[in-house]
Design an enzyme around this catalytic site. Structure first.
Site, PDB file in Angstrom:
ATOM      1  CB  THR A  52       2.211  -2.967  -7.352  1.00 60.82           C
ATOM      2  OG1 THR A  52       3.358  -2.962  -6.504  1.00 60.82           O
ATOM      3  CG2 THR A  52       2.386  -1.920  -8.454  1.00 60.82           C
ATOM      4  CG  LEU A  54       4.507  -9.422  -3.766  1.00 65.40           C
ATOM      5  CD1 LEU A  54       3.727 -10.386  -2.875  1.00 65.40           C
ATOM      6  CD2 LEU A  54       5.350 -10.206  -4.776  1.00 65.40           C
ATOM      7  CB  CYS A  55       4.841  -3.270  -3.647  1.00 63.41           C
ATOM      8  SG  CYS A  55       5.894  -3.735  -5.028  1.00 63.41           S
ATOM      9  CG  ASN A  56      -0.556  -1.458  -0.802  1.00 64.85           C
ATOM     10  OD1 ASN A  56      -0.072  -0.437  -0.338  1.00 64.85           O
ATOM     11  ND2 ASN A  56      -1.809  -1.820  -0.595  1.00 64.85           N
TER      12      ASN A  56
END
EC number: 1.11.1.27
Length: 170
Positions: A52, A54-56
């Site tokens: 995703t 923001l996570c990545n």
């Protein structure tokens, strides 16, 4: 829910096993969280999902950049837990160049995040129940530090903020 002083729930998470070639994978290994945390100081990063944006793009890369800083604070391991299967977590770790610095743990059925009451319902976006963004410190399976983000934010559980807070606790 008050987290500080609580022990980890007795939940099983999964981790890819078999090396870089997924065609010869042993398969997901099952780990009971209390066993995995036994006699260790662990930083746990909870994220909504592999790959995703923001996570990545921001959240996980910060922990990889500061990996040695966390080891210097006495951490034995860093874990990333998300509601994805072990194969997806492994592929995500490969794409980020984790190279063993962070254990990529699967909570594929959201058992852990439900037990910890850190769920994020993204059903209306086609993603089902996920994990809220959070960070916690475990010492021998006991939670000694915990922060949880409001949905969509990354202000308290990013690597820089966590590192600063933990350095100031010393």
């Amino acid at each position: 829910m008050e987290y500080i002083g609580q022990t980890l729930p007795d939940i099983t998470v999964y981790e890819f096993a078999g090396g870089e070639d997924t065609s010869i994978a042993i398969g997901p290994l099952a780990w009971r969280l209390p066993d995995l945390a036994f006699k260790k100081k662990v930083l746990v990063i909870g994220l909504p999902g592999a790959f995703t944006s923001l996570c990545n793009g921001t959240h996980m890369p910060g922990f990889l950049d500061h990996y040695q800083d966390f080891l210097d604070l006495g951490f034995d391991e860093l874990w990333c837990i998300a509601v994805n299967d072990a194969f997806v977590m492994h592929a995500w770790g490969q794409s980020l160049g984790v190279n063993g610095r962070v254990r990529m743990l699967s909570d594929g059925s959201a058992e852990f995040v439900r037990a910890m009451d850190v769920t994020l319902d993204l059903t209306d976006k086609g993603m089902g129940v996920r994990s809220d963004r959070f960070a916690m410190v475990l010492e021998n399976g006991v939670i000694t530090f915990f922060v949880r983000e409001e949905p969509g934010l990354l202000q308290m559980s990013d690597a820089d903020t966590i590192l600063s807070r933990l350095q100031n606790q010393e």
